[in-house]
Enzyme design. Sequence first.
Site, PDB file in Angstrom:
ATOM      1  N   CYS A 148       0.722 -10.030  20.316  1.00  0.00           N
ATOM      2  CA  CYS A 148      -0.138  -9.475  19.265  1.00  0.00           C
ATOM      3  C   CYS A 148       0.383  -9.979  17.932  1.00  0.00           C
ATOM      4  O   CYS A 148       1.506  -9.670  17.547  1.00  0.00           O
ATOM      5  CB  CYS A 148      -0.152  -7.949  19.273  1.00  0.00           C
ATOM      6  SG  CYS A 148      -1.000  -7.284  17.811  1.00  0.00           S
ATOM      7  N   CYS A 193      -4.108  -4.907  22.430  1.00  0.00           N
ATOM      8  CA  CYS A 193      -2.903  -4.356  21.811  1.00  0.00           C
ATOM      9  C   CYS A 193      -3.018  -2.838  21.741  1.00  0.00           C
ATOM     10  O   CYS A 193      -4.015  -2.322  21.231  1.00  0.00           O
ATOM     11  CB  CYS A 193      -2.735  -4.929  20.413  1.00  0.00           C
ATOM     12  SG  CYS A 193      -1.500  -4.034  19.474  1.00  0.00           S
ATOM     13  N   LYS A 234      -2.716  -2.168   7.395  1.00  0.00           N
ATOM     14  CA  LYS A 234      -3.505  -3.228   6.781  1.00  0.00           C
ATOM     15  C   LYS A 234      -4.542  -3.759   7.764  1.00  0.00           C
ATOM     16  O   LYS A 234      -5.657  -4.054   7.403  1.00  0.00           O
ATOM     17  CB  LYS A 234      -2.572  -4.359   6.355  1.00  0.00           C
ATOM     18  CG  LYS A 234      -1.730  -3.958   5.173  1.00  0.00           C
ATOM     19  CD  LYS A 234      -0.769  -5.031   4.793  1.00  0.00           C
ATOM     20  CE  LYS A 234       0.570  -4.795   5.411  1.00  0.00           C
ATOM     21  NZ  LYS A 234       1.649  -5.529   4.768  1.00  0.00           N
ATOM     22  N   CYS A 292       1.256  -7.130  15.365  1.00  0.00           N
ATOM     23  CA  CYS A 292       2.574  -6.507  15.591  1.00  0.00           C
ATOM     24  C   CYS A 292       3.681  -7.541  15.507  1.00  0.00           C
ATOM     25  O   CYS A 292       4.832  -7.186  15.391  1.00  0.00           O
ATOM     26  CB  CYS A 292       2.700  -5.899  16.977  1.00  0.00           C
ATOM     27  SG  CYS A 292       1.572  -4.612  17.406  1.00  0.00           S
ATOM     28  N   HIS A 323       3.824   1.685   2.486  1.00  0.00           N
ATOM     29  CA  HIS A 323       5.073   1.012   2.109  1.00  0.00           C
ATOM     30  C   HIS A 323       5.794   1.817   1.026  1.00  0.00           C
ATOM     31  O   HIS A 323       7.015   1.931   1.026  1.00  0.00           O
ATOM     32  CB  HIS A 323       4.797  -0.387   1.541  1.00  0.00           C
ATOM     33  CG  HIS A 323       4.054  -1.302   2.459  1.00  0.00           C
ATOM     34  ND1 HIS A 323       3.001  -2.072   2.041  1.00  0.00           N
ATOM     35  CD2 HIS A 323       4.215  -1.570   3.775  1.00  0.00           C
ATOM     36  CE1 HIS A 323       2.539  -2.788   3.054  1.00  0.00           C
ATOM     37  NE2 HIS A 323       3.252  -2.491   4.123  1.00  0.00           N
ATOM     38  N   HIS A 334      -3.160  -2.033  17.773  1.00  0.00           N
ATOM     39  CA  HIS A 334      -4.242  -2.540  16.935  1.00  0.00           C
ATOM     40  C   HIS A 334      -5.589  -2.664  17.641  1.00  0.00           C
ATOM     41  O   HIS A 334      -6.610  -2.919  16.991  1.00  0.00           O
ATOM     42  CB  HIS A 334      -3.855  -3.903  16.348  1.00  0.00           C
ATOM     43  CG  HIS A 334      -2.663  -3.829  15.456  1.00  0.00           C
ATOM     44  ND1 HIS A 334      -1.384  -4.052  15.900  1.00  0.00           N
ATOM     45  CD2 HIS A 334      -2.557  -3.495  14.151  1.00  0.00           C
ATOM     46  CE1 HIS A 334      -0.545  -3.896  14.900  1.00  0.00           C
ATOM     47  NE2 HIS A 334      -1.219  -3.555  13.841  1.00  0.00           N
ATOM     48  N   LYS A 361      -3.509   6.116  10.870  1.00  0.00           N
ATOM     49  CA  LYS A 361      -2.483   5.392  10.137  1.00  0.00           C
ATOM     50  C   LYS A 361      -3.174   4.393   9.214  1.00  0.00           C
ATOM     51  O   LYS A 361      -4.146   3.774   9.592  1.00  0.00           O
ATOM     52  CB  LYS A 361      -1.590   4.629  11.110  1.00  0.00           C
ATOM     53  CG  LYS A 361      -0.492   3.866  10.388  1.00  0.00           C
ATOM     54  CD  LYS A 361       0.410   3.159  11.373  1.00  0.00           C
ATOM     55  CE  LYS A 361       1.549   2.480  10.632  1.00  0.00           C
ATOM     56  NZ  LYS A 361       1.452   1.037  10.623  1.00  0.00           N
ATOM     57  N   HIS A 405       0.849  -1.193   0.000  1.00  0.00           N
ATOM     58  CA  HIS A 405       0.000   0.000   0.000  1.00  0.00           C
ATOM     59  C   HIS A 405       0.881   1.239   0.000  1.00  0.00           C
ATOM     60  O   HIS A 405       2.116   1.141   0.019  1.00  0.00           O
ATOM     61  CB  HIS A 405      -0.994  -0.013   1.163  1.00  0.00           C
ATOM     62  CG  HIS A 405      -0.362  -0.073   2.524  1.00  0.00           C
ATOM     63  ND1 HIS A 405       0.418   0.943   3.029  1.00  0.00           N
ATOM     64  CD2 HIS A 405      -0.395  -1.026   3.483  1.00  0.00           C
ATOM     65  CE1 HIS A 405       0.827   0.619   4.249  1.00  0.00           C
ATOM     66  NE2 HIS A 405       0.356  -0.580   4.538  1.00  0.00           N
TER      67      HIS A 405
HETATM   68  N1  MSP Z   1       8.372  -6.813   8.645  1.00  0.00           N
HETATM   69  C1  MSP Z   1       8.477  -5.713   9.529  1.00  0.00           C
HETATM   70  C2  MSP Z   1       9.798  -4.980   9.338  1.00  0.00           C
HETATM   71  C3  MSP Z   1      11.026  -5.842   9.503  1.00  0.00           C
HETATM   72  S1  MSP Z   1      12.498  -4.943   9.198  1.00  0.00           S
HETATM   73  C4  MSP Z   1      13.707  -5.930   9.671  1.00  0.00           C
HETATM   74  C5  MSP Z   1       7.348  -4.749   9.273  1.00  0.00           C
HETATM   75  N2  MSP Z   1       6.744  -4.845   8.075  1.00  0.00           N
HETATM   76  S2  MSP Z   1       5.479  -3.980   7.559  1.00  0.00           S
HETATM   77  O1  MSP Z   1       5.030  -4.591   6.332  1.00  0.00           O
HETATM   78  O2  MSP Z   1       4.530  -3.849   8.605  1.00  0.00           O
HETATM   79  O3  MSP Z   1       6.079  -2.598   7.124  1.00  0.00           O
HETATM   80  C6  MSP Z   1       6.379  -1.652   8.043  1.00  0.00           C
HETATM   81  C7  MSP Z   1       6.937  -0.411   7.369  1.00  0.00           C
HETATM   82  O4  MSP Z   1       6.084   0.056   6.313  1.00  0.00           O
HETATM   83  C8  MSP Z   1       6.997   0.743   8.344  1.00  0.00           C
HETATM   84  O5  MSP Z   1       8.109   0.720   9.169  1.00  0.00           O
HETATM   85  C9  MSP Z   1       7.023   1.897   7.414  1.00  0.00           C
HETATM   86  O6  MSP Z   1       8.324   2.025   6.915  1.00  0.00           O
HETATM   87  C10 MSP Z   1       6.067   1.459   6.314  1.00  0.00           C
HETATM   88  N3  MSP Z   1       4.694   1.901   6.577  1.00  0.00           N
HETATM   89  C11 MSP Z   1       3.599   1.128   6.831  1.00  0.00           C
HETATM   90  N4  MSP Z   1       2.525   1.934   7.019  1.00  0.00           N
HETATM   91  C12 MSP Z   1       2.905   3.202   6.897  1.00  0.00           C
HETATM   92  C13 MSP Z   1       2.261   4.437   6.954  1.00  0.00           C
HETATM   93  N5  MSP Z   1       0.982   4.569   7.198  1.00  0.00           N
HETATM   94  N6  MSP Z   1       3.003   5.551   6.761  1.00  0.00           N
HETATM   95  C14 MSP Z   1       4.346   5.499   6.488  1.00  0.00           C
HETATM   96  N7  MSP Z   1       4.974   4.356   6.447  1.00  0.00           N
HETATM   97  C15 MSP Z   1       4.295   3.192   6.656  1.00  0.00           C
HETATM   98  O7  MSP Z   1       7.060  -3.952  10.138  1.00  0.00           O
END
Ligand code: MSP
Length: 507
Positions: free
Chosen positions: A126, A143, A297, A129, A21, A146, A294, A18
């Site tokens: 959780c 959590c 997902k 998380c 990311h 969440h 935020k 999304h």
């Molecule tokens: N898999 C773990 C990270 C492991 S790193 C060794 C994880 N993955 S995640 O799919 O949840 O992605 C998290 C990252 O996506 C966040 O740290 C951020 O960089 C990005 N984002 C997810 N949602 C976001 C927003 N709403 N806004 C900005 N960045 C966001 O955590």
Amino acid sequence: MGRFYITTPIYYVNDVPHVGHAYTTVNADAMARWHRLIGDDTKFLTGTDEHGQKVADAAARHGVSPQQWTDQTSARFRETWDALSIRYDDFIRTTEPRHYRSVQKFLTAIYDNGYMYKDVYRGLYCVSCEDYYTLESSDEGRCPVHGRMLTEMEEENWFFRLSAFEDRLLAYYADHPDFVTPETKRNEAYAFIKGGLHDISITRTSISWGVPVPWDDRHVFYVWYDALINYLTALGYGDEHDEVATWWPASHHLIGKEIIRFHGVWWPAMCMAAGLEPPAHVHVHGWLLIGGQKLSKTMAADGAVRLTDIAPTVLTDEFGVDALRYYLLRDTVLGNDGEFSHEGITQRYNTDLANNLGNLVARVASVVATKCGGLGPAPTLDSPLRVSAQEALRDTREAWERFAPHAALEATWRLIGATNAYLESTSPWKMEPGVALEGVMGDALEAIRLVSVMASPAMPDVCREIWRRLGLDGQPGDETIEVSGHWGLYPPGRPVEKGEPLFPRRA
Ligand code: MSP
């Protein structure tokens, strides 16, 4: 010339990519592109985090094996990054054999160094998380991120002696004041360590979707513990010929603010325990919010946000790749939260891209066509735009180097503004053909050439197109900014093309 190793978090494959990311990945990509432009030997790593309960649950929900599920979802991330002109040097998947080798070697080193022990874990978990909570740190059993009820867990686990690293971590923070930036986030991580560290449970027997523990085959590593090590796997850690000494510890981890504790506390301690230097930099960015929320997902699944409406490719289809990249980089100060909105991107598009950049390129090409026989004239060395260009270059450079893309683009856009103002004041469309007119047009072409070099980390595709329309060979970035950034290099006599509007105005 230096070295620059930049990473994004590796993304969970429980769902498709999304725009949140995309925010991290576009920022990291632009940073990598900037460093290539200044001639640094650059490595940009991204990838997918494929183990853990959350991913196993997603696979089960879709009736496929975890491997099938991760194969298909990881591919969606790659497709999205291709669609966003992301130029990574390596894409890591944690289910790859190279990662298993690296994790097992790294964790065996920690085990051999005496920082692992077996105990019973009792606590709250959780799955969203993939993180543990105590009753006190939870929201009355829910959590805090969440809002879901936490799951009670009791298991015999291997533990990592995180508590043994409290003093060493505090000393590391004191000796490396820019380890975690911005400072507010650094203070947060520091306070967490100061508050006292507990040992952490790092293996699981209740699931099998993970990297097996080499010295105890009933266990797999807890997903976070395997995930962090990806930053070393990509350097060949665990292989016979690795590149660890070349790139480590001078790494830059770009992460979202919710995962500071893992990167600012666990990861440096894990490196210390394995006998490696901790990473040099963790850059923390804020969240993109929609109406103050935020866009995670999990929340989307609860119906709070319609995430499918903001898949990155929906936006690139509507606005184009460069406009989405520009908006993500320009609209939010890296480190702060930002508000994501359709109106916001439309406004940036119309103002900064259509009215300023697009209009500048179009009006210059048009005057060259009508009054200079379609061939670009030479810039003048004492142009009034020269100072503006030098200032823009200096400020753009300084801002990229301090991880401030919004300020870098603002500085670059000042040159666009100065060039548009210069054209307004000289009105070349009213001038007679001749030396004076040619000087103005040559200067404008030169300013546009420099803009396309400076903006290329943010908007690689449109800058390449502008370069082509100016009649230039190759593309911006073929030469470092040291070479291409000098005023006066626009070669006269090249055919300049007007073409279609770069950014047709949007309602
Ligand atoms: N898999 C773990 C990270 C492991 S790193 C060794 C994880 N993955 S995640 O799919 O949840 O992605 C998290 C990252 O996506 C966040 O740290 C951020 O960089 C990005 N984002 C997810 N949602 C976001 C927003 N709403 N806004 C900005 N960045 C966001 O955590």
